[in-house]
Design an enzyme around this catalytic site. Structure first.
Site, PDB file in Angstrom:
ATOM      1  N   SER A   1      -1.617   8.265  16.741  1.00  0.00           N
ATOM      2  CA  SER A   1      -2.475   8.442  17.918  1.00  0.00           C
ATOM      3  C   SER A   1      -3.083   9.835  17.964  1.00  0.00           C
ATOM      4  CB  SER A   1      -1.671   8.176  19.195  1.00  0.00           C
ATOM      5  OG  SER A   1      -1.295   6.813  19.277  1.00  0.00           O
TER       6      SER A   1
ATOM      7  N   TYR B   1       0.869  -1.176   0.000  1.00  0.00           N
ATOM      8  CA  TYR B   1       0.000   0.000   0.000  1.00  0.00           C
ATOM      9  C   TYR B   1       0.905   1.225   0.000  1.00  0.00           C
ATOM     10  CZ  TYR B   1      -3.641   3.179   1.922  1.00  0.00           C
ATOM     11  OH  TYR B   1      -4.524   4.206   2.150  1.00  0.00           O
TER      12      TYR B   1
ATOM     13  N   ILE C   1       7.276   2.427   2.722  1.00  0.00           N
ATOM     14  CA  ILE C   1       6.325   1.503   2.121  1.00  0.00           C
ATOM     15  C   ILE C   1       6.616   0.081   2.599  1.00  0.00           C
ATOM     16  CG2 ILE C   1       5.336   0.637  -0.027  1.00  0.00           C
ATOM     17  CD1 ILE C   1       4.861   3.673   0.671  1.00  0.00           C
TER      18      ILE C   1
ATOM     19  N   GLY D   1      13.952  -6.657  34.413  1.00  0.00           N
ATOM     20  CA  GLY D   1      15.245  -6.095  34.757  1.00  0.00           C
ATOM     21  C   GLY D   1      16.176  -6.056  33.552  1.00  0.00           C
TER      22      GLY D   1
ATOM     23  N   GLU E   1      -1.024   3.838   9.936  1.00  0.00           N
ATOM     24  CA  GLU E   1      -2.480   3.769   9.695  1.00  0.00           C
ATOM     25  C   GLU E   1      -3.264   4.737  10.579  1.00  0.00           C
ATOM     26  OE1 GLU E   1      -4.231  -0.126   8.994  1.00  0.00           O
ATOM     27  OE2 GLU E   1      -2.222  -0.964   8.735  1.00  0.00           O
TER      28      GLU E   1
END
Length: 384
Positions: A367, A127, A161, A340, A364
């Site tokens: 946030s 895509y 890509i 740890g 995509e």
């Protein structure tokens, strides 16, 4: 799946066919996923795609006639694959995203040409929307598409890509109108990966190895996908179709981190007992379990709602992706901290998860973009 894992099979959002799918994908993971990666990520991805295709799992990624992919099936599969292997999840997801525009807007001939090959694993899909100077602001892409001798030709660059180094078929978005037209001047195209004008300008190395590239298009032959000028709409529809599944992959990564944390805490000696006997450890485990279940509920709700087609699903999908990816980052960080020094040691599973999860908060729809989607939809409800 154990109580520290993907605990949603009996939820009312799923049907018996999803439970059967869960068993099938679980069996595939047990037979095909090892603890070590191939040094050649391109070869490993090709092998994963071929194996997923042979098992019939990639059929979930493409349209079946007029029926679009079932989002709950995609989500469940991505969660399982991610809990076992980030690269297996990537290989599966990109077959769907890379061919999604063909499933949504392709002609019958285009669907017949490519979807069976994508579903069998014969053709690897990509895509191509992002450019060196354009990320989230996709309406301002610069790649040009021109008709020369009755054939569309693409010139420009695409960047970051996925599958760029190995793709057999790419859905590419380019400008057919003026820059001033913005989103209205963009069209979608199908490009063959072996076109002589297409080349890998740069292989991009990221913290979790994937076949990622900057691609150069020099008069590449292209086939119009859908209607001229509707490329931006097609691009967004494709992302919307698969957005919930990004949240599902995050749930898978976080679930694996919790399993690793529980396993470590219950066996790591601390004084006369184990790390799991420590109140601070128990608090962290509780926080991790709470975050995972909340994310899984948002993902399951959004996937069900999308499959039912009863409402505009953008807010639910944005919430699912945003919460699941952000919380998975926190869960995995807690698992690393609990381990740890071992947690940041190359080869430890939690170290691998720490690298794998970070990109999901970016690709995509970052946030920050998801927060804007949620807020705008909320304000729209209140007449603003």
């Amino acid at each position: 799946m154990t109580r520290t894992g993907l605990d949603w099979l009996d939820w009312p959002f799923l049907e018996e066919r999803h439970r059967q799918l869960h068993a099938r994908v679980s069996d595939w993971c047990a037979e095909n996923i090892g603890e070590h990666h191939d040094d050649d990520v391109d070869t490993e991805c090709r092998n994963l795609v071929a194996s997923l295709g042979s098992a019939g799992i990639l059929k979930l990624c493409v349209a079946d006639g007029d029926r679009l992919p079932d989002v709950r099936s995609l989500a469940l599969t991505r969660a399982l694959l991610a809990s076992c292997s980030g690269l297996a999840d990537f290989a599966f997801a990109m077959q769907g995203l890379g061919s999604g525009a063909i499933s949504l807007s392709g002609s019958e001939a285009q669907k017949a040409d490519w979807l069976p090959k994508v579903a069998s694993g014969e053709a690897i899909a990509a895509y191509a929307l992002t450019e060196p100077e354009t990320g989230s602001d996709a309406a301002n892409i610069a790649m040009r598409a021109e008709q020369i001798g009755g054939e569309w030709r693409l010139t420009g660059e695409k960047s970051y890509i996925s599958n760029g180094t190995i793709a057999d078929v790419l859905t590419v978005f380019a400008r057919t109108g003026s820059v001033e037209e913005g989103a209205r001047g963009i069209s979608a195209f199908i490009v063959r990966g072996d076109d002589s004008g297409l080349s890998v300008a740069e292989r991009i190395e990221v913290i979790a190895p994937h076949p990622l590239a900057r691609l150069s298009f020099d008069g590449v032959s292209a086939e119009l996908l859908g209607t001229e000028g509707e490329g931006f709409k097609i691009a967004m529809q494709t992302l919307n179709l698969f957005r919930v599944t990004v949240g599902a992959a995050a749930v898978g990564f976080a679930s694996r981190a919790l399993r690793e944390a529980v396993g470590f805490a219950t066996t790591r000696k601390l004084g006369a007992g184990t790390l799991a006997d420590n109140a601070v450890t128990q608090e962290k485990l509780a926080e991790m379990a709470l975050a995972i279940d909340a994310s899984a509920l948002l993902v399951a709700r959004a996937a069900w709602q999308q499959d039912m087609g009863k409402a505009d699903n953008r807010r639910a999908a944005a919430m699912a992706k945003l919460h699941a990816t952000d919380e998975a980052q926190k869960v995995i960080d807690m698992a690393v901290q609990m381990h740890g020094g071992l947690g940041v040691t190359r080869g430890a599973k939690v170290e691998e998860l720490y690298r794998e999860i970070r990109a999901l908060r970016i690709y995509e729809g970052a946030s920050e973009v998801q927060r804007m989607v949620i807020a705008k939809d909320l304000l729209k409800e209140h007449g603003r």
